[in-house]
Write a protein that holds these residues in place. Sequence first.
Motif, PDB file in Angstrom:
ATOM      1  N   PHE A   1       0.818  -1.205   0.000  1.00 28.94           N
ATOM      2  CA  PHE A   1       0.000   0.000   0.000  1.00 28.94           C
ATOM      3  C   PHE A   1       0.857   1.261   0.000  1.00 28.94           C
ATOM      4  O   PHE A   1       0.618   2.193  -0.771  1.00 28.94           O
ATOM      5  CB  PHE A   1      -0.922  -0.025   1.227  1.00 28.94           C
ATOM      6  N   PHE A   2       1.864   1.281   0.868  1.00 32.27           N
ATOM      7  CA  PHE A   2       2.715   2.458   0.976  1.00 32.27           C
ATOM      8  C   PHE A   2       3.556   2.663  -0.284  1.00 32.27           C
ATOM      9  O   PHE A   2       3.810   3.791  -0.698  1.00 32.27           O
ATOM     10  CB  PHE A   2       3.614   2.318   2.212  1.00 32.27           C
ATOM     11  N   THR A   3       3.973   1.560  -0.920  1.00 35.29           N
ATOM     12  CA  THR A   3       4.759   1.663  -2.154  1.00 35.29           C
ATOM     13  C   THR A   3       3.907   2.240  -3.282  1.00 35.29           C
ATOM     14  O   THR A   3       4.381   3.089  -4.059  1.00 35.29           O
ATOM     15  CB  THR A   3       5.311   0.280  -2.545  1.00 35.29           C
ATOM     16  N   VAL A   4       2.676   1.816  -3.390  1.00 33.90           N
ATOM     17  CA  VAL A   4       1.783   2.355  -4.431  1.00 33.90           C
ATOM     18  C   VAL A   4       1.512   3.831  -4.182  1.00 33.90           C
ATOM     19  O   VAL A   4       1.498   4.637  -5.129  1.00 33.90           O
ATOM     20  CB  VAL A   4       0.470   1.540  -4.490  1.00 33.90           C
ATOM     21  N   GLN A   5       1.338   4.196  -2.928  1.00 36.20           N
ATOM     22  CA  GLN A   5       1.166   5.622  -2.626  1.00 36.20           C
ATOM     23  C   GLN A   5       2.402   6.411  -3.034  1.00 36.20           C
ATOM     24  O   GLN A   5       2.299   7.505  -3.581  1.00 36.20           O
ATOM     25  CB  GLN A   5       0.891   5.832  -1.136  1.00 36.20           C
ATOM     26  N   GLY A   6       3.578   5.860  -2.750  1.00 38.14           N
ATOM     27  CA  GLY A   6       4.823   6.518  -3.142  1.00 38.14           C
ATOM     28  C   GLY A   6       4.943   6.652  -4.648  1.00 38.14           C
ATOM     29  O   GLY A   6       5.443   7.664  -5.154  1.00 38.14           O
ATOM     30  N   PHE A   7       4.469   5.654  -5.374  1.00 39.54           N
ATOM     31  CA  PHE A   7       4.505   5.719  -6.836  1.00 39.54           C
ATOM     32  C   PHE A   7       3.663   6.890  -7.340  1.00 39.54           C
ATOM     33  O   PHE A   7       4.114   7.676  -8.179  1.00 39.54           O
ATOM     34  CB  PHE A   7       4.006   4.397  -7.422  1.00 39.54           C
ATOM     35  N   PHE A   8       2.454   7.013  -6.814  1.00 40.09           N
ATOM     36  CA  PHE A   8       1.584   8.093  -7.274  1.00 40.09           C
ATOM     37  C   PHE A   8       2.095   9.465  -6.827  1.00 40.09           C
ATOM     38  O   PHE A   8       2.004  10.444  -7.582  1.00 40.09           O
ATOM     39  CB  PHE A   8       0.140   7.866  -6.819  1.00 40.09           C
ATOM     40  N   VAL A   9       2.631   9.548  -5.630  1.00 34.80           N
ATOM     41  CA  VAL A   9       3.225  10.812  -5.187  1.00 34.80           C
ATOM     42  C   VAL A   9       4.416  11.148  -6.079  1.00 34.80           C
ATOM     43  O   VAL A   9       4.626  12.309  -6.457  1.00 34.80           O
ATOM     44  CB  VAL A   9       3.644  10.731  -3.694  1.00 34.80           C
ATOM     45  N   GLY A  10       5.210  10.137  -6.444  1.00 34.57           N
ATOM     46  CA  GLY A  10       6.356  10.347  -7.333  1.00 34.57           C
ATOM     47  C   GLY A  10       5.939  10.834  -8.702  1.00 34.57           C
ATOM     48  O   GLY A  10       6.589  11.718  -9.282  1.00 34.57           O
ATOM     49  N   ILE A  11       4.873  10.278  -9.236  1.00 36.28           N
ATOM     50  CA  ILE A  11       4.383  10.730 -10.548  1.00 36.28           C
ATOM     51  C   ILE A  11       3.930  12.179 -10.467  1.00 36.28           C
ATOM     52  O   ILE A  11       4.269  13.002 -11.330  1.00 36.28           O
ATOM     53  CB  ILE A  11       3.235   9.820 -11.043  1.00 36.28           C
ATOM     54  N   VAL A  12       3.146  12.520  -9.446  1.00 37.77           N
ATOM     55  CA  VAL A  12       2.661  13.897  -9.314  1.00 37.77           C
ATOM     56  C   VAL A  12       3.828  14.854  -9.133  1.00 37.77           C
ATOM     57  O   VAL A  12       3.899  15.905  -9.790  1.00 37.77           O
ATOM     58  CB  VAL A  12       1.663  14.006  -8.135  1.00 37.77           C
ATOM     59  N   PHE A  13       4.791  14.512  -8.267  1.00 37.72           N
ATOM     60  CA  PHE A  13       5.949  15.364  -8.041  1.00 37.72           C
ATOM     61  C   PHE A  13       6.791  15.477  -9.315  1.00 37.72           C
ATOM     62  O   PHE A  13       7.291  16.555  -9.645  1.00 37.72           O
ATOM     63  CB  PHE A  13       6.799  14.813  -6.893  1.00 37.72           C
ATOM     64  N   GLY A  14       6.945  14.350 -10.018  1.00 40.81           N
ATOM     65  CA  GLY A  14       7.709  14.366 -11.265  1.00 40.81           C
ATOM     66  C   GLY A  14       7.072  15.253 -12.321  1.00 40.81           C
ATOM     67  O   GLY A  14       7.763  15.960 -13.049  1.00 40.81           O
ATOM     68  N   ILE A  15       5.759  15.213 -12.416  1.00 45.39           N
ATOM     69  CA  ILE A  15       5.062  16.065 -13.393  1.00 45.39           C
ATOM     70  C   ILE A  15       5.237  17.537 -13.029  1.00 45.39           C
ATOM     71  O   ILE A  15       5.429  18.389 -13.907  1.00 45.39           O
ATOM     72  CB  ILE A  15       3.566  15.681 -13.466  1.00 45.39           C
ATOM     73  N   LEU A  16       5.177  17.844 -11.743  1.00 47.93           N
ATOM     74  CA  LEU A  16       5.297  19.239 -11.324  1.00 47.93           C
ATOM     75  C   LEU A  16       6.721  19.778 -11.420  1.00 47.93           C
ATOM     76  O   LEU A  16       6.916  20.973 -11.665  1.00 47.93           O
ATOM     77  CB  LEU A  16       4.799  19.395  -9.885  1.00 47.93           C
ATOM     78  N   LYS A  17       7.754  18.943 -11.233  1.00 48.66           N
ATOM     79  CA  LYS A  17       9.128  19.436 -11.139  1.00 48.66           C
ATOM     80  C   LYS A  17       9.975  19.221 -12.395  1.00 48.66           C
ATOM     81  O   LYS A  17      10.977  19.910 -12.571  1.00 48.66           O
ATOM     82  CB  LYS A  17       9.855  18.761  -9.959  1.00 48.66           C
ATOM     83  N   SER A  18       9.647  18.243 -13.196  1.00 48.99           N
ATOM     84  CA  SER A  18      10.541  17.933 -14.320  1.00 48.99           C
ATOM     85  C   SER A  18       9.961  18.468 -15.628  1.00 48.99           C
ATOM     86  O   SER A  18       8.764  18.650 -15.772  1.00 48.99           O
ATOM     87  CB  SER A  18      10.764  16.430 -14.422  1.00 48.99           C
ATOM     88  N   PHE A  19      10.886  18.654 -16.581  1.00 46.98           N
ATOM     89  CA  PHE A  19      10.478  19.164 -17.887  1.00 46.98           C
ATOM     90  C   PHE A  19      10.706  18.146 -18.994  1.00 46.98           C
ATOM     91  O   PHE A  19      10.441  18.426 -20.155  1.00 46.98           O
ATOM     92  CB  PHE A  19      11.258  20.450 -18.215  1.00 46.98           C
ATOM     93  N   ASP A  20      11.177  16.942 -18.641  1.00 38.76           N
ATOM     94  CA  ASP A  20      11.390  15.908 -19.650  1.00 38.76           C
ATOM     95  C   ASP A  20      11.034  14.547 -19.071  1.00 38.76           C
ATOM     96  O   ASP A  20      10.773  14.404 -17.878  1.00 38.76           O
ATOM     97  CB  ASP A  20      12.844  15.926 -20.146  1.00 38.76           C
ATOM     98  N   ALA A  21      11.040  13.523 -19.919  1.00 38.98           N
ATOM     99  CA  ALA A  21      10.642  12.183 -19.496  1.00 38.98           C
ATOM    100  C   ALA A  21      11.662  11.587 -18.523  1.00 38.98           C
ATOM    101  O   ALA A  21      11.296  10.856 -17.597  1.00 38.98           O
ATOM    102  CB  ALA A  21      10.478  11.273 -20.702  1.00 38.98           C
ATOM    103  N   GLY A  22      12.928  11.886 -18.709  1.00 36.58           N
ATOM    104  CA  GLY A  22      13.961  11.359 -17.817  1.00 36.58           C
ATOM    105  C   GLY A  22      13.790  11.860 -16.393  1.00 36.58           C
ATOM    106  O   GLY A  22      13.953  11.107 -15.430  1.00 36.58           O
ATOM    107  N   GLY A  23      13.474  13.124 -16.254  1.00 37.52           N
ATOM    108  CA  GLY A  23      13.233  13.692 -14.930  1.00 37.52           C
ATOM    109  C   GLY A  23      12.009  13.078 -14.269  1.00 37.52           C
ATOM    110  O   GLY A  23      12.010  12.807 -13.064  1.00 37.52           O
ATOM    111  N   LEU A  24      10.969  12.859 -15.071  1.00 35.88           N
ATOM    112  CA  LEU A  24       9.748  12.237 -14.553  1.00 35.88           C
ATOM    113  C   LEU A  24      10.051  10.833 -14.031  1.00 35.88           C
ATOM    114  O   LEU A  24       9.640  10.474 -12.925  1.00 35.88           O
ATOM    115  CB  LEU A  24       8.672  12.173 -15.629  1.00 35.88           C
ATOM    116  N   LEU A  25      10.779  10.047 -14.814  1.00 30.96           N
ATOM    117  CA  LEU A  25      11.134   8.695 -14.379  1.00 30.96           C
ATOM    118  C   LEU A  25      12.044   8.710 -13.154  1.00 30.96           C
ATOM    119  O   LEU A  25      11.888   7.899 -12.244  1.00 30.96           O
ATOM    120  CB  LEU A  25      11.811   7.933 -15.523  1.00 30.96           C
ATOM    121  N   PHE A  26      12.990   9.638 -13.137  1.00 28.71           N
ATOM    122  CA  PHE A  26      13.909   9.725 -12.007  1.00 28.71           C
ATOM    123  C   PHE A  26      13.163  10.055 -10.716  1.00 28.71           C
ATOM    124  O   PHE A  26      13.342   9.375  -9.697  1.00 28.71           O
ATOM    125  CB  PHE A  26      14.988  10.788 -12.285  1.00 28.71           C
TER     126      PHE A  26
END
Length: 111
Positions: free
Chosen positions: A9-34
């Motif tokens: 459960f916590f890992t899936v939450q982290g995945f979604f938080v990571g996607i949202v944070f990646g979309i807000l902070k990165s400008f390319d696909a590599g940053g989003l994945l990172f």
Amino acid sequence: MLGENFVYFFTVQGFFVGIVFGILKSFDAGGLLFYTFVITMFFYLFSHVIIALYYRTITAKAYFFPKDVHEKDLDYFVKEINKREKLIDSACRITDIAIAMNAQDVKADKR
């Protein structure tokens, strides 16, 4: 909840938080994945730490339980409760006798 389910459960939450944070902070696909990977790994590792601490406290509390001391205390409390019940029963009997005597006196005064 089982520890394994908590980790999932916590890992899936982290995945979604990571996607949202990646979309807000990165400008390319590599940053989003990172960002997604790093945040998901943090949540995964953090959940394992929480589970380890939880199980350590559960086993420690069960291991250091002084059963003999608690049994002696409970036996003492039972004896004290029984003494107080006997005292209350005797007080109730005395009160009932006093009420009966008062009722007889009232009947004698009315005659």
